[in-house]
Enzyme design. Structure first.
Site, PDB file in Angstrom:
ATOM      1  N   GLU A 183       9.230  16.731  -4.881  1.00  0.00           N
ATOM      2  CA  GLU A 183       7.982  17.454  -4.590  1.00  0.00           C
ATOM      3  C   GLU A 183       8.168  18.714  -3.748  1.00  0.00           C
ATOM      4  OE1 GLU A 183       5.510  14.403  -2.857  1.00  0.00           O
ATOM      5  OE2 GLU A 183       5.482  13.201  -4.686  1.00  0.00           O
ATOM      6  N   GLU A 290       7.867   7.356 -12.093  1.00  0.00           N
ATOM      7  CA  GLU A 290       6.913   6.628 -11.226  1.00  0.00           C
ATOM      8  C   GLU A 290       5.619   6.337 -11.981  1.00  0.00           C
ATOM      9  OE1 GLU A 290       6.371   8.515  -7.388  1.00  0.00           O
ATOM     10  OE2 GLU A 290       8.366   9.378  -7.409  1.00  0.00           O
TER      11      GLU A 290
HETATM   12  C1  HAH Z   1       4.933   9.687  -4.952  1.00  0.00           C
HETATM   13  N1  HAH Z   1       4.214  10.825  -4.559  1.00  0.00           N
HETATM   14  C2  HAH Z   1       6.275   9.590  -4.229  1.00  0.00           C
HETATM   15  O1  HAH Z   1       7.277  10.253  -4.960  1.00  0.00           O
HETATM   16  C3  HAH Z   1       6.688   8.161  -3.970  1.00  0.00           C
HETATM   17  O2  HAH Z   1       7.849   8.173  -3.179  1.00  0.00           O
HETATM   18  C4  HAH Z   1       5.614   7.392  -3.256  1.00  0.00           C
HETATM   19  O3  HAH Z   1       6.023   6.070  -2.968  1.00  0.00           O
HETATM   20  C5  HAH Z   1       4.378   7.426  -4.049  1.00  0.00           C
HETATM   21  C6  HAH Z   1       4.093   8.486  -4.803  1.00  0.00           C
HETATM   22  C7  HAH Z   1       3.003  11.090  -5.280  1.00  0.00           C
HETATM   23  C8  HAH Z   1       1.992  11.890  -4.571  1.00  0.00           C
HETATM   24  C9  HAH Z   1       1.823  11.844  -3.210  1.00  0.00           C
HETATM   25  O4  HAH Z   1       2.582  11.028  -2.482  1.00  0.00           O
HETATM   26  C10 HAH Z   1       0.852  12.638  -2.578  1.00  0.00           C
HETATM   27  C11 HAH Z   1       0.074  13.461  -3.306  1.00  0.00           C
HETATM   28  C12 HAH Z   1       0.229  13.483  -4.666  1.00  0.00           C
HETATM   29  C13 HAH Z   1       1.172  12.698  -5.279  1.00  0.00           C
END
Ligand code: HAH
Length: 380
Positions: A183, A290
């Site tokens: 990200e 994911e």
């Molecule tokens: C994901 N982000 C992460 O990659 C993962 O490590 C985590 O456990 C859950 C989701 C998605 C995400 C976020 O955390 C915040 C805003 C949008 C998307």
């Protein structure tokens, strides 16, 4: 068929009504046996059903490995049985992230992550690593010196190198693919990079360096850039441009991770296809890292609106059906599909983006039973 016609001729002479009845009966049984769709029984996961012996991973064995994100506590009891039956690849949901695994400078906490890695190897499963550089779940000491001031670029890059080298070396030969950077791109179309501490202190250079150091620590590991909303035009182009730039400058990057945090509305089939086609034109492998399908659209934020209605259920079934049909079509490009959590019993989406709103985003229900969406995903 010949016997059937003879019987019909005989009966026809005597009894028109009976012959009509038998014709209908035979036609019905013929259409079932000649049907081109394999008919997986809807729902029943019992011992009389031969399909109940197969797991999701078995239906997809000729396509791509099917994985799941787990915590150490999910590796026992009924959840463990479900994981072993349906999945052939694991990701640690949290315990390999920088904060849990590297809580203090010069102190690594391996136990939880080792537990998952050892479980994967004991059960013949592949193991993905998640994640080496991220702006969340990163320990605050990383960015600060002893007096609490922000460190220089040189110090932060040295710490990043140390972190990546230690973690990747510890799992060398055990983790086959790493989400190296997670990200790094901004949500807003007008900006490229997310303004994280990494970016503010180091500039974009930390991204290329992270891949280089991960590659030096384990030259056989496949290295991924991982992000969400990778199917929408703005971010799709940003991900493409970032990865192209890395490739053009010789950075060891082997794939793009599409997180796949989707919902009953998005992505459309066109957006999904366009993204896969565009990314694969870079000659890289894609993994869905994911996957879940929220039963709420992104504009629904009322915490009281938390019921899995038949309408939401049907929309989720349709979305899952579509995305797996597209994944199967692009099996030459997609080298893995991982779900984010095991079942609707608990998902990170129960607290995101609305705290305490129950979600039902996976293929197994709260009792760990396959949902209708599951039977559609394995019907091909
Ligand atoms: C994901 N982000 C992460 O990659 C993962 O490590 C985590 O456990 C859950 C989701 C998605 C995400 C976020 O955390 C915040 C805003 C949008 C998307």
């Amino acid at each position: 068929m010949a016997t059937y016609l003879n019987i019909m001729r005989m009966i026809n002479r005597n009894n028109r009504a009976l012959s009509w009845f038998i014709t209908v009966l035979m036609a019905a049984s013929l259409s079932v046996s000649l049907g081109c769709e394999k008919s997986n029984p809807e729902g029943p996961d019992n011992d009389n059903n031969p399909d109940s012996l197969k797991g999701l991973k078995d239906y997809y064995s000729g396509y791509f490995p099917i994985g799941v994100a787990v915590s150490p506590s999910s590796l026992s009891g009924a959840q463990s049985e479900l994981i072993k039956k349906h999945f052939i690849s694991l990701t640690a949901e949290n315990v390999m992230k920088p904060a849990p695994i590297h809580p203090e400078e010069n102190k690594y906490y391996w136990d939880n992550a080792d537990l998952i890695v050892n479980y994967a190897s004991a059960n013949g499963m592949k193991m993905r690593g998640h994640t080496l550089v991220w702006h969340k779940q990163t320990p605050s000491w990383m960015y600060k010196d002893a007096s609490g001031n922000t460190v220089t670029k040189e110090v932060l890059l040295a710490r990043l190198k140390e972190h990546i080298t230690q973690v990747v070396s510890h799992y060398k030969g055990k983790v086959y693919s790493w989400d190296v950077v997670n990200e790094a791109l901004d949500d807003n179309d007008s900006k490229i990079y997310r303004e994280t501490e990494w970016y503010k202190i180091c500039g974009e250079e930390y991204i290329a360096k992270a891949f280089q150091w991960a590659h030096e620590a384990d030259p056989d590991a496949l290295l991924f850039y991982n992000d969400y909303n990778t199917e929408f035009a703005g971010r799709r182009d940003k991900v493409y441009n970032l990865v192209k730039k890395l490739l053009d400058s010789g950075v060891p990057i082997h794939g793009i991770g599409l997180q796949g945090h989707w919902n009953i509305v998005n992505p459309s089939e066109k957006d999904l296809r366009d993204a896969i086609v565009k990314y694969s034109s870079l000659g890289l492998k894609l993994q869905i890292t994911e996957l879940d399908v929220s039963v709420y659209s992104s504009s629904e934020t009322n915490p009281a609106d938390n019921v899995f209605t038949p309408d939401r259920e049907q929309k989720q079934i349709d979305k899952y059906k579509m995305i797996f049909r597209v994944f199967r079509e692009y099996r030459n490009v997609i080298s893995g599909v991982t779900f984010w959590n095991v079942s609707d019993k608990s998902s990170w989406l129960d607290n995101f983006p609305v705290t305490g709103r129950k979600n039902y985003p996976l293929l197994f229900d709260q009792n760990l039973k396959p949902k209708k969406a599951y039977w559609e995903v394995v019907k091909f």
